[in-house]
Design an enzyme around this catalytic site. Structure first.
Site, PDB file in Angstrom:
ATOM      1  N   GLU A 114       0.853  -1.192   0.000  1.00  0.00           N
ATOM      2  CA  GLU A 114       0.000   0.000   0.000  1.00  0.00           C
ATOM      3  C   GLU A 114       0.882   1.233   0.000  1.00  0.00           C
ATOM      4  OE1 GLU A 114      -3.217  -0.170   2.853  1.00  0.00           O
ATOM      5  OE2 GLU A 114      -3.686  -2.235   2.306  1.00  0.00           O
ATOM      6  N   HIS A 228      -9.093   9.769   2.679  1.00  0.00           N
ATOM      7  CA  HIS A 228      -8.652   8.697   1.770  1.00  0.00           C
ATOM      8  C   HIS A 228      -8.877   9.162   0.341  1.00  0.00           C
ATOM      9  CE1 HIS A 228      -8.043   4.800  -0.034  1.00  0.00           C
ATOM     10  NE2 HIS A 228      -7.814   4.247   1.149  1.00  0.00           N
ATOM     11  N   ARG A 274      -1.227   9.052   1.653  1.00  0.00           N
ATOM     12  CA  ARG A 274      -2.615   9.412   1.304  1.00  0.00           C
ATOM     13  C   ARG A 274      -2.860  10.902   1.202  1.00  0.00           C
ATOM     14  NH1 ARG A 274      -5.762   4.983   4.972  1.00  0.00           N
ATOM     15  NH2 ARG A 274      -5.051   3.295   3.639  1.00  0.00           N
ATOM     16  N   HIS A 334     -11.686   9.743   6.361  1.00  0.00           N
ATOM     17  CA  HIS A 334     -11.484   8.295   6.544  1.00  0.00           C
ATOM     18  C   HIS A 334     -11.068   7.928   7.966  1.00  0.00           C
ATOM     19  CE1 HIS A 334     -10.554   4.221   5.342  1.00  0.00           C
ATOM     20  NE2 HIS A 334      -9.281   4.342   5.694  1.00  0.00           N
ATOM     21  N   ARG A 369      -1.657   8.799   9.328  1.00  0.00           N
ATOM     22  CA  ARG A 369      -1.475   7.367   9.570  1.00  0.00           C
ATOM     23  C   ARG A 369      -1.009   6.636   8.316  1.00  0.00           C
ATOM     24  NH1 ARG A 369      -4.904   2.930   8.692  1.00  0.00           N
ATOM     25  NH2 ARG A 369      -6.674   4.280   8.216  1.00  0.00           N
TER      26      ARG A 369
HETATM   27  P1  FAD Z   1     -14.425   0.622  15.476  1.00  0.00           P
HETATM   28  O1  FAD Z   1     -14.074  -0.587  14.735  1.00  0.00           O
HETATM   29  O2  FAD Z   1     -14.998   1.738  14.690  1.00  0.00           O
HETATM   30  O3  FAD Z   1     -15.449   0.237  16.618  1.00  0.00           O
HETATM   31  C1  FAD Z   1     -16.085   1.228  17.377  1.00  0.00           C
HETATM   32  C2  FAD Z   1     -17.200   0.607  18.156  1.00  0.00           C
HETATM   33  O4  FAD Z   1     -17.695   1.539  19.119  1.00  0.00           O
HETATM   34  C3  FAD Z   1     -18.398   0.200  17.329  1.00  0.00           C
HETATM   35  O5  FAD Z   1     -18.791  -1.056  17.791  1.00  0.00           O
HETATM   36  C4  FAD Z   1     -19.444   1.246  17.654  1.00  0.00           C
HETATM   37  O6  FAD Z   1     -20.767   0.791  17.542  1.00  0.00           O
HETATM   38  C5  FAD Z   1     -19.111   1.522  19.107  1.00  0.00           C
HETATM   39  N1  FAD Z   1     -19.579   2.800  19.631  1.00  0.00           N
HETATM   40  C6  FAD Z   1     -19.354   4.042  19.147  1.00  0.00           C
HETATM   41  N2  FAD Z   1     -19.929   4.958  19.943  1.00  0.00           N
HETATM   42  C7  FAD Z   1     -20.530   4.288  20.951  1.00  0.00           C
HETATM   43  C8  FAD Z   1     -21.303   4.669  22.072  1.00  0.00           C
HETATM   44  N3  FAD Z   1     -21.597   5.950  22.348  1.00  0.00           N
HETATM   45  N4  FAD Z   1     -21.769   3.697  22.898  1.00  0.00           N
HETATM   46  C9  FAD Z   1     -21.545   2.386  22.644  1.00  0.00           C
HETATM   47  N5  FAD Z   1     -20.823   1.973  21.586  1.00  0.00           N
HETATM   48  C10 FAD Z   1     -20.315   2.902  20.756  1.00  0.00           C
HETATM   49  N6  FAD Z   1      -7.521   0.210   8.795  1.00  0.00           N
HETATM   50  C11 FAD Z   1      -6.539  -0.675   8.527  1.00  0.00           C
HETATM   51  O7  FAD Z   1      -5.597  -0.800   9.314  1.00  0.00           O
HETATM   52  N7  FAD Z   1      -6.599  -1.428   7.407  1.00  0.00           N
HETATM   53  C12 FAD Z   1      -7.618  -1.347   6.495  1.00  0.00           C
HETATM   54  O8  FAD Z   1      -7.639  -2.074   5.519  1.00  0.00           O
HETATM   55  C13 FAD Z   1      -8.639  -0.396   6.739  1.00  0.00           C
HETATM   56  N8  FAD Z   1      -9.666  -0.233   5.874  1.00  0.00           N
HETATM   57  C14 FAD Z   1     -10.699   0.605   6.213  1.00  0.00           C
HETATM   58  C15 FAD Z   1     -11.817   0.676   5.366  1.00  0.00           C
HETATM   59  C16 FAD Z   1     -12.898   1.446   5.731  1.00  0.00           C
HETATM   60  C17 FAD Z   1     -14.098   1.531   4.807  1.00  0.00           C
HETATM   61  C18 FAD Z   1     -12.886   2.162   6.953  1.00  0.00           C
HETATM   62  C19 FAD Z   1     -14.074   2.991   7.373  1.00  0.00           C
HETATM   63  C20 FAD Z   1     -11.773   2.103   7.780  1.00  0.00           C
HETATM   64  C21 FAD Z   1     -10.678   1.330   7.416  1.00  0.00           C
HETATM   65  N9  FAD Z   1      -9.558   1.243   8.235  1.00  0.00           N
HETATM   66  C22 FAD Z   1      -8.571   0.348   7.934  1.00  0.00           C
HETATM   67  C23 FAD Z   1      -9.519   1.929   9.526  1.00  0.00           C
HETATM   68  C24 FAD Z   1      -9.877   0.918  10.616  1.00  0.00           C
HETATM   69  O9  FAD Z   1     -10.869   0.059  10.138  1.00  0.00           O
HETATM   70  C25 FAD Z   1     -10.366   1.581  11.879  1.00  0.00           C
HETATM   71  O10 FAD Z   1      -9.549   2.653  12.242  1.00  0.00           O
HETATM   72  C26 FAD Z   1     -10.363   0.574  13.030  1.00  0.00           C
HETATM   73  O11 FAD Z   1     -11.056  -0.576  12.645  1.00  0.00           O
HETATM   74  C27 FAD Z   1     -10.979   1.197  14.267  1.00  0.00           C
HETATM   75  O12 FAD Z   1     -11.164   0.189  15.222  1.00  0.00           O
HETATM   76  P2  FAD Z   1     -11.755   0.576  16.637  1.00  0.00           P
HETATM   77  O13 FAD Z   1     -11.893  -0.698  17.382  1.00  0.00           O
HETATM   78  O14 FAD Z   1     -10.979   1.662  17.223  1.00  0.00           O
HETATM   79  O15 FAD Z   1     -13.193   1.208  16.299  1.00  0.00           O
HETATM   80  C1  SIN Z   2      -7.619   0.740   2.348  1.00  0.00           C
HETATM   81  O1  SIN Z   2      -7.835  -0.457   2.170  1.00  0.00           O
HETATM   82  O2  SIN Z   2      -7.278   1.535   1.466  1.00  0.00           O
HETATM   83  C2  SIN Z   2      -7.778   1.283   3.726  1.00  0.00           C
HETATM   84  C3  SIN Z   2      -6.577   0.939   4.478  1.00  0.00           C
HETATM   85  C4  SIN Z   2      -6.456   1.776   5.705  1.00  0.00           C
HETATM   86  O3  SIN Z   2      -7.294   2.613   6.006  1.00  0.00           O
HETATM   87  O4  SIN Z   2      -5.449   1.589   6.382  1.00  0.00           O
END
Ligand code: FAD
Ligand code: SIN
Length: 514
Positions: A114, A228, A274, A334, A369
């Site tokens: 990437e 993104h 990015r 993103h 990031r």
């Molecule tokens: P999240 O996975 O967002 O989980 C947050 C949780 O908190 C959810 O369950 C939500 O319901 C809950 N929540 C929120 N507010 C409240 C509240 N008030 N009360 C109770 N629950 C609540 N990163 C990579 O490293 N690689 C990738 O390939 C990649 N691809 C991505 C593609 C997309 C489309 C997106 C949107 C992001 C991508 N990212 C990627 C970024 C990455 O997915 C996220 O930064 C990461 O998954 C965040 O994880 P987290 O556990 O911090 O939060």
């Molecule tokens: C992507 O697959 O381009 C998202 C990866 C990331 O957010 O790290």
């Protein structure tokens, strides 16, 4: 209605679930998640994969170098060291729990490339890596017995006693419940939904930052938002991320004349970081007067469809063929690099309150990031926060180099906005490229809205209140930082200014001027 558990985890993405997996060995765990479908999270939508130095040509030192280069001078070196050194063990652990990462013919991890990575280091499960990681973590946590998950349960406030966080208040249906715990983890994810154009699902509204702010915790680096570059933009259809892995595997960005243009802006071309790619795309679109496209036509079609089945299906739904068509793309919000300030063990400035994953700001990503470092962050720092939660409540030692200067105030008696008004304002004035006039007006408007919401009793626990608080913190940071760095670009201060801005700015309600 009171309830209690040894540990409270708010959020069920990668960070919350990895923490819950560790905590369950030591006591009962209550996981709150605000959607009815407990799997709904940014994690579930992750595409490209999870970065870790597991390849023969790779090392934690190389991964650290790439992470710090993307972070544009602001990464916390110790947080980076922890991420890249501990990361490989966590992804191997996930594989041992059943995560079906793609393998090559010899059974070794098939590593993707990437932007801004100097080597292939992205483990992936086709183009739906987040779904696979979620599946495995849910399976693992469900088998542990001592974890109870409350779905449709939205945290609306933190419980404080003598300056210590002792749990949270949440709403489920029409009930308000007080959940008490010895330690509380915010793992509420990102805030992309603060912007009109985003890759993030509806749950990503920054609630954790708003709750921590309301409780008086330090919040840092909120001006650093990652946009993104390649989000499919077909009029009349929802935006959909087209993974950076496509460019990693050879996809080209083309202008309206069908020409590759990235090399004219960045030596690394389509694989620059990015922020650089996103800004170059916008410049090229402005120069030619037409949107840019992503094309894989020069690659073998069957291979493209096999390697990226989810993305090919999303294109098909919009009447496009990923392998043949030039797909219209443009940037969208993103990932938020800023968040609740923590030390490298997830301790916030409030004893008893911890944060991990996208809601937290360890400083590991600096100003921008590196792709695929976020799932890794959730695993590594989710587990570390869990370890810290086993000890006595203590505030994290968080560097806090300077207070924010005075900020514009809004009109008293402003009308309360709807969420769309907030998102439109943020996209227009606090988006990919910012400047003083727009930011000054945005801070004042958001300040007025915030005061109206607080006066109406609709602070961080209210969905609009949370959104406005987070937007206001981002806009304040963006106005304050008079330079361009990483995800933060100022048209009026286009250069990076190391003399004045090699600092993280953290603020809390205790710093407010009135
Ligand atoms: P999240 O996975 O967002 O989980 C947050 C949780 O908190 C959810 O369950 C939500 O319901 C809950 N929540 C929120 N507010 C409240 C509240 N008030 N009360 C109770 N629950 C609540 N990163 C990579 O490293 N690689 C990738 O390939 C990649 N691809 C991505 C593609 C997309 C489309 C997106 C949107 C992001 C991508 N990212 C990627 C970024 C990455 O997915 C996220 O930064 C990461 O998954 C965040 O994880 P987290 O556990 O911090 O939060
Ligand atoms: C992507 O697959 O381009 C998202 C990866 C990331 O957010 O790290």
């Amino acid at each position: 209605m009171p309830e209690s558990a040894d540990f409270l985890v708010i959020g069920s993405g990668v960070a919350g679930l990895r923490a819950a997996a560790a905590l369950a060995a030591h006591g009962t765990v209550l996981v709150l998640t605000k959607a009815g479908d407990a799997g709904e999270s940014n994690t579930g939508y992750a595409q490209g994969g999870v970065a870790a130095a597991v390849g023969d040509d790779d090392s934690p030192a190389l991964h650290a170098r790439d992470t710090e280069a993307a972070g544009d001078g602001l990464c916390d070196a110790e947080a980076v060291r922890v991420l890249v050194t501990d990361g490989p063990a966590y992804v191997r652990e996930l594989a041992s729990w059943g995560a079906a990462f793609d393998r090559d013919a010899d059974g070794r991890f098939a590593l993707g490339r990437e932007g801004a990575h100097t080597v292939r280091r992205v483990l992936h499960a086709a183009d739906a890596t987040g779904r696979e990681i979620s599946r495995v973590l849910w399976q693992h946590v469900s088998a542990l017995g001592r974890v109870r998950v409350a779905a449709d349960a939205r945290a609306v406030g933190l419980l404080l006693e003598s300056g210590v966080c002792v749990g949270a208040r949440y709403v489920v249906g029409t009930d308000v419940v007080e959940a008490r715990a010895a330690a509380t983890l915010l793992a509420t994810g990102g805030a992309g939904r603060v912007f009109r154009e985003t890759t993030n699902p509806p749950v990503a509204t920054g609630d954790g930052v708003a709750l921590a702010w309301q409780a008086g915790a330090l919040v840092a680096d909120m001006e650093f938002v990652q946009f993104h570059p390649t989000v499919m933009s077909v009029p009349g259809t929802p935006r959909f991320l087209l993974s950076e892995a496509l460019r990693g595997d050879g996809a080209w960005l083309l202008n309206v004349h069908g020409e590759r243009f990235m090399a004219r802006y960045e030596p690394a071309g389509e694989l620059a970081s990015r922020d650089l790619v996103a800004r170059a795309m916008v410049k090229e679109a402005a120069r030619t007067g037409a949107p840019v496209t992503l094309s894989m036509r020069h690659l073998e079609a069957e291979w493209v469809r096999r390697r990226f089945p989810t993305l090919a299906a999303a294109c098909r739904e919009r009447g496009l063929d990923l392998a043949f068509d030039a797909i219209p793309v443009s940037p969208a919000a993103h990932y938020v690099m800023g968040g609740v300030a923590t030390d490298i063990d997830g301790r916030t400035s409030l004893p008893g309150l911890y944060a991990a994953g996208e809601v937290a700001c360890t400083g590991v990503h600096g100003a921008n990031r590196l792709a695929s470092n976020s799932l890794l962050e959730g695993l590594v720092f989710g587990a570390r926060a869990a370890d810290a939660m086993l000890g006595a409540p203590a505030a994290g030692v968080i560097r806090r180099p300077r207070r924010r200067g005075p900020m514009p105030r809004g009109e008293a008696g402003a009308a309360i906005p709807d969420a769309d008004a907030v998102r439109a304002l943020m996209w227009r004035d606090v988006g990919l490229v910012r400047e003083a006039a727009g930011l000054t007006a945005a801070v004042a408007t958001l300040d007025g809205w915030r005061r109206a919401l607080v006066a109406a009793g609709r602070d961080a626990g209210d969905p609009t209140g949370a959104l406005v608080t987070v937007a206001w913190l981002m806009a304040r940071g963006a106005l304050d930082r008079t330079e361009s760095r990483g995800g933060h670009a100022r048209a009026d201060f286009p250069a990076r200014d190391d003399l004045h801005w090699m600092v993280h700015v953290a603020e809390s309600t205790h710093d407010q001027d009135s």
